[in-house]
Design a protein around this motif. Structure first.
Motif, PDB file in Angstrom:
ATOM      1  N   ALA A  74       0.850  -1.194   0.000  1.00 52.16           N
ATOM      2  CA  ALA A  74       0.000   0.000   0.000  1.00 52.16           C
ATOM      3  C   ALA A  74       0.884   1.242   0.000  1.00 52.16           C
ATOM      4  O   ALA A  74       1.619   1.486   0.953  1.00 52.16           O
ATOM      5  CB  ALA A  74      -0.935  -0.003   1.201  1.00 52.16           C
ATOM      6  N   SER A  80      -4.197   1.677   1.933  1.00 53.85           N
ATOM      7  CA  SER A  80      -4.129   0.973   3.219  1.00 53.85           C
ATOM      8  C   SER A  80      -5.517   0.829   3.829  1.00 53.85           C
ATOM      9  O   SER A  80      -5.901  -0.258   4.270  1.00 53.85           O
ATOM     10  CB  SER A  80      -3.203   1.731   4.174  1.00 53.85           C
ATOM     11  OG  SER A  80      -3.219   1.145   5.451  1.00 53.85           O
ATOM     12  N   LEU A  84      -6.089  -3.208   3.753  1.00 53.37           N
ATOM     13  CA  LEU A  84      -5.365  -3.815   4.873  1.00 53.37           C
ATOM     14  C   LEU A  84      -6.196  -4.858   5.614  1.00 53.37           C
ATOM     15  O   LEU A  84      -5.701  -5.926   5.950  1.00 53.37           O
ATOM     16  CB  LEU A  84      -4.865  -2.735   5.838  1.00 53.37           C
ATOM     17  CG  LEU A  84      -4.022  -3.213   7.015  1.00 53.37           C
ATOM     18  CD1 LEU A  84      -2.766  -3.932   6.554  1.00 53.37           C
ATOM     19  CD2 LEU A  84      -3.649  -2.032   7.901  1.00 53.37           C
ATOM     20  N   LEU A  95       3.755  -1.158   3.910  1.00 54.44           N
ATOM     21  CA  LEU A  95       3.151   0.166   3.820  1.00 54.44           C
ATOM     22  C   LEU A  95       4.239   1.193   3.553  1.00 54.44           C
ATOM     23  O   LEU A  95       5.326   1.126   4.136  1.00 54.44           O
ATOM     24  CB  LEU A  95       2.441   0.523   5.128  1.00 54.44           C
ATOM     25  CG  LEU A  95       1.365  -0.445   5.610  1.00 54.44           C
ATOM     26  CD1 LEU A  95       0.846  -0.019   6.973  1.00 54.44           C
ATOM     27  CD2 LEU A  95       0.231  -0.539   4.606  1.00 54.44           C
ATOM     28  N   VAL A 100       1.550   6.638   4.416  1.00 55.94           N
ATOM     29  CA  VAL A 100       0.615   5.871   5.237  1.00 55.94           C
ATOM     30  C   VAL A 100       1.060   5.992   6.690  1.00 55.94           C
ATOM     31  O   VAL A 100       2.057   5.403   7.092  1.00 55.94           O
ATOM     32  CB  VAL A 100       0.574   4.382   4.824  1.00 55.94           C
ATOM     33  CG1 VAL A 100      -0.440   3.624   5.671  1.00 55.94           C
ATOM     34  CG2 VAL A 100       0.258   4.239   3.341  1.00 55.94           C
ATOM     35  N   PHE A 103      -2.743   3.321  10.613  1.00 55.43           N
ATOM     36  CA  PHE A 103      -3.143   1.979  10.203  1.00 55.43           C
ATOM     37  C   PHE A 103      -3.275   1.088  11.429  1.00 55.43           C
ATOM     38  O   PHE A 103      -2.549   1.247  12.408  1.00 55.43           O
ATOM     39  CB  PHE A 103      -2.132   1.371   9.220  1.00 55.43           C
ATOM     40  CG  PHE A 103      -0.711   1.371   9.726  1.00 55.43           C
ATOM     41  CD1 PHE A 103      -0.216   0.299  10.463  1.00 55.43           C
ATOM     42  CD2 PHE A 103       0.120   2.443   9.475  1.00 55.43           C
ATOM     43  CE1 PHE A 103       1.083   0.298  10.935  1.00 55.43           C
ATOM     44  CE2 PHE A 103       1.434   2.450   9.940  1.00 55.43           C
ATOM     45  CZ  PHE A 103       1.911   1.376  10.676  1.00 55.43           C
ATOM     46  N   SER A 113       6.458  -1.095   7.805  1.00 58.76           N
ATOM     47  CA  SER A 113       6.189   0.293   7.462  1.00 58.76           C
ATOM     48  C   SER A 113       7.536   0.893   7.066  1.00 58.76           C
ATOM     49  O   SER A 113       8.412   1.090   7.912  1.00 58.76           O
ATOM     50  CB  SER A 113       5.572   1.019   8.655  1.00 58.76           C
ATOM     51  OG  SER A 113       5.302   2.366   8.321  1.00 58.76           O
TER      52      SER A 113
END
Length: 183
Positions: A74, A80, A84, A95, A100, A103, A113
């Protein structure tokens, strides 16, 4: 690999998720796997939602749609938010922390991430290389496709004038993911 692997690459139009999906599918074919690749665009050329779906299997694929992806990449908050919650238990989520920030942390999912777009902008001078940084990160943490076949697919699919930067972006993504921790 006889197992079916469902992958969603999603972001905003202009981020190159469609090209990344095509390259991923091409690399899987080079490995002798069955592949289905599809794409979807929002109504805007740039900035609207954009998604590539890739299904990889060792045997013939009998259903071309993704219901619960094994892997999600994403590149935008909207992507996301939309996908997700659909990732299956035991799945993988990557991510782009450049875009993003908010989340949930689903149970039973490996979640990374990673500052993909920031890395492309700062490390390569062009944020438009984020798709290749993301693809490098995806192949590093998923192992779904080999590095050499992805590189060969990139060599076939990108303009020769930008080939060197694209290969560098793939490697930058691999290193970025290798040095990242699962959340």
């Amino acid at each position: 690999m006889n197992e079916r692997v469902e992958i969603i690459l999603s972001g905003s139009g202009g981020q190159g998720m469609i090209l990344a999906g095509i390259i991923l599918a091409d690399a899987a074919i080079r490995e002798g796997k069955s592949v289905v690749q599809s794409q979807s665009y929002g109504p805007e050329a740039r900035g609207g939602a954009s998604r590539a779906e890739v299904i990889i299997g060792g045997e013939e694929l009998d259903y071309p749609k993704i219901s619960n992806p094994d892997i999600l990449l994403a590149m935008s908050q909207q992507a996301s938010d939309k996908f997700l919650h659909r990732v299956k238990k035991g799945g993988l989520v990557i991510l782009d922390s450049s875009y993003v920030a908010d989340f949930p942390r689903p149970d039973g999912v490996r979640l990374y991430s990673i500052p993909i777009s920031d890395t492309a902008r700062d490390g390569l001078g062009k944020e438009m290389m984020a798709n290749m940084v993301a693809l490098g990160a995806l192949i590093q943490v998923s192992g779904v496709i080999g590095r050499d076949n992805v590189q060969k697919a990139v060599e076939e699919r990108v303009p020769s004038g930008s080939l060197e930067k694209n290969i560098l972006a793939l490697e930058l993504g691999r290193k970025l993911a290798k040095n990242s921790d699962i959340l």
